[in-house]
Design an enzyme around this catalytic site. Structure first.
Site, PDB file in Angstrom:
ATOM      1  N   HIS A 282       3.640   6.342   7.576  1.00 39.19           N
ATOM      2  CA  HIS A 282       4.678   5.424   8.045  1.00 39.19           C
ATOM      3  C   HIS A 282       5.989   6.080   7.644  1.00 39.19           C
ATOM      4  O   HIS A 282       6.280   6.213   6.459  1.00 39.19           O
ATOM      5  CB  HIS A 282       4.481   4.068   7.361  1.00 39.19           C
ATOM      6  CG  HIS A 282       5.596   3.093   7.573  1.00 39.19           C
ATOM      7  ND1 HIS A 282       5.428   1.927   8.285  1.00 39.19           N
ATOM      8  CD2 HIS A 282       6.887   3.089   7.158  1.00 39.19           C
ATOM      9  CE1 HIS A 282       6.573   1.246   8.304  1.00 39.19           C
ATOM     10  NE2 HIS A 282       7.480   1.931   7.614  1.00 39.19           N
TER      11      HIS A 282
ATOM     12  N   ASP B  63      -0.922  -1.184  16.334  1.00 39.35           N
ATOM     13  CA  ASP B  63      -0.244  -1.712  15.142  1.00 39.35           C
ATOM     14  C   ASP B  63      -0.377  -3.243  15.109  1.00 39.35           C
ATOM     15  O   ASP B  63       0.566  -3.945  14.742  1.00 39.35           O
ATOM     16  CB  ASP B  63       1.232  -1.273  15.086  1.00 39.35           C
ATOM     17  CG  ASP B  63       1.865  -1.495  13.713  1.00 39.35           C
ATOM     18  OD1 ASP B  63       1.139  -1.880  12.759  1.00 39.35           O
ATOM     19  OD2 ASP B  63       3.082  -1.275  13.591  1.00 39.35           O
TER      20      ASP B  63
HETATM   21 ZN   LIG Z   1       3.836   1.148   9.713  1.00 42.05          ZN
END
Ligand SMILES: [Zn+2]
Length: 433
Positions: free
Chosen positions: A184, A310
């Site tokens: 991330h 996601d």
């Molecule tokens: Zn993320």
């Protein structure tokens, strides 16, 4: 195990063209794809025949970036409810992020996730483990023990690893174990509590913006660290033109980087956000139309290897707190395919084969999975899709506990109608779970 035949299907052949196919399944595997119905096994008592009536059958979708919220946030989602949502969306393999409570930073928590997944007995659930203890960025987890417990890679998803030496140490350890690092990418010093992208929407509403470089600066740093360590480095949810450019350049010189992109970053820009509704708040945020174009281009030329949802369920109370206070994230499983099919394939912009590959064989190739392809010997993880069926997105009908989607009321085509995992029918539009 009983032999099954899915007859009269449309399948995508190796040339990317649609052709008639009959899929023979035995012992959880694809035994054959017959193009000639005369070659099918005789319909006897021990052969179960399903007539696809010309519908598309693809490998089951693979989603390498999802949030199942369990343990710890069962009011948002459980491994069971998330797995239901996955198979209803046509997904047969899902890789879940470790930002649960506790964080998946110990072998015990990895085992909890795997046990809950096998109890649910729906999708194949592959757990990621954290890079750092509690995802605090201070101390690496025990990679060896986490791998032994069943973790498939390491990530602090939800936050970026701020310290470059920590990331380099993680990459060296992962490399030694033959494991990927999944990042991330977000530099906290450039974000400072913002909730939407820097740009027109933020200006209009007097909000602080998240600049593109907060993502790309980590991508650039990590590409250099990947070059130095040789690890398999995978970039999460790419959202900016700059990130796409850096990844494209790195791939061109042979650095071992792969990347993913989410449907919402391909379909929506900050200019589409209707107002201060937190169902349009996610991290990374919706970016400018120019970034959207760059992500689409990156996906089509293979710079971005795969599509991931996601999937990030939250309760309605949490999302009602407004744009600035609500948590980041939207649900994704049950709209992903119809959304991309309707927007890009039905309009003639993308090949059907490209969309399907980015959701099946590409993630399987990148992460070394034995599914994602329609061929003899592969796992019989399959999705049947009605490309003609058109309906409106209605969150009240979702299998996920989350109702947080910006796509409510969108009229979409291409809905999954049946999903098999290892030859077991897990869900059908007609009969449910
Ligand atoms: Zn993320």
């Amino acid at each position: 195990m009983q032999m099954q035949v899915i007859k009269n299907a449309k399948v995508i052949n190796e040339q990317g063209q649609l052709e008639d196919g009959h899929i023979v399944i035995q012992n959880g595997q694809i035994q054959a794809i017959e193009s000639n119905a005369a070659h099918l096994p005789e319909p006897k008592d021990n052969v179960h025949v399903i007539d696809a009536e010309g519908k598309l059958v693809t490998p089951g979708f693979i989603d390498m970036h999802v949030h199942l919220r369990e343990p710890g946030y069962e009011h948002k989602e459980t491994i069971e409810s998330g797995s239901r949502s996955a198979v209803k969306g046509g997904f047969t393999t899902i890789a879940c992020m470790p930002n649960t409570r506790p964080i998946t930073d110990s072998p015990e928590t990895v085992k909890v996730v795997l046990n809950k997944a096998s109890e649910a007995n729906l999708a194949k659930v592959l757990p990621y483990a954290a890079i750092t203890k509690n995802e605090l960025g201070r101390e690496l987890t025990d990679f060896e023990a986490l791998k032994a417990a069943g973790a498939i890679g390491f990530t602090d998803d939800g936050v970026g690893v701020q310290n470059a030496q920590m990331m380099k140490d993680a990459m060296n350890k992962a490399k030694a174990l033959g494991m990927p690092v999944i990042a991330h990418c977000e530099d906290d010093s450039l974000v400072k509590g913002a909730c939407v992208t820097e740009g027109k929407f933020a200006e209009r509403h007097g909000l602080k913006g998240i600049p593109n470089e907060s993502e790309a600066i980590h991508v650039g740093r990590d590409i250099l660290l990947t070059e130095a360590t040789g690890v398999h480095y995978h970039v999460c949810h790419v959202s900016t033109e700059q990130s796409v450019r850096l990844i494209r350049q790195a791939k061109a010189i042979g650095i071992s980087v792969t990347a993913e992109v989410c449907p919402h970053h391909l379909v929506l820009s900050d200019e589409d956000i209707p107002g201060l509704d937190a169902n349009w708040k996610m991290n990374p945020p919706l970016r400018s139309p120019r970034d959207v174009e760059a992500c689409i281009e990156g996906l089509l030329d293979g710079t971005l290897d795969m599509i991931v949802t996601d999937h990030a369920p939250h309760s309605e109370e949490e999302k009602a707190k407004g744009m600035e206070l609500a948590p980041f994230g939207i649900v994704g499983f049950e709209t992903a395919f119809p959304l991309l099919y309707t927007k890009f394939v039905a309009t003639g912009q993308w090949d059907l084969a490209t969309l399907v590959q980015r959701m099946t064989s590409d993630p399987a190739r990148v992460f070394g999975l034995d599914s994602g392809v329609l061929k003899a010997g592969a796992a019989a993880d399959l999705t049947m899709i009605d490309l003609e069926a058109e309906k409106e997105v209605n969150p009240a009908e979702f299998a996920t506990k989350g109702r947080n989607t910006p796509f409510t009321g969108w009229k979409l085509k291409g809905w999954p109608v049946m999903t098999w995992v290892d030859g077991d029918l897990k869900w059908s539009e007609a009969d449910g779970f």
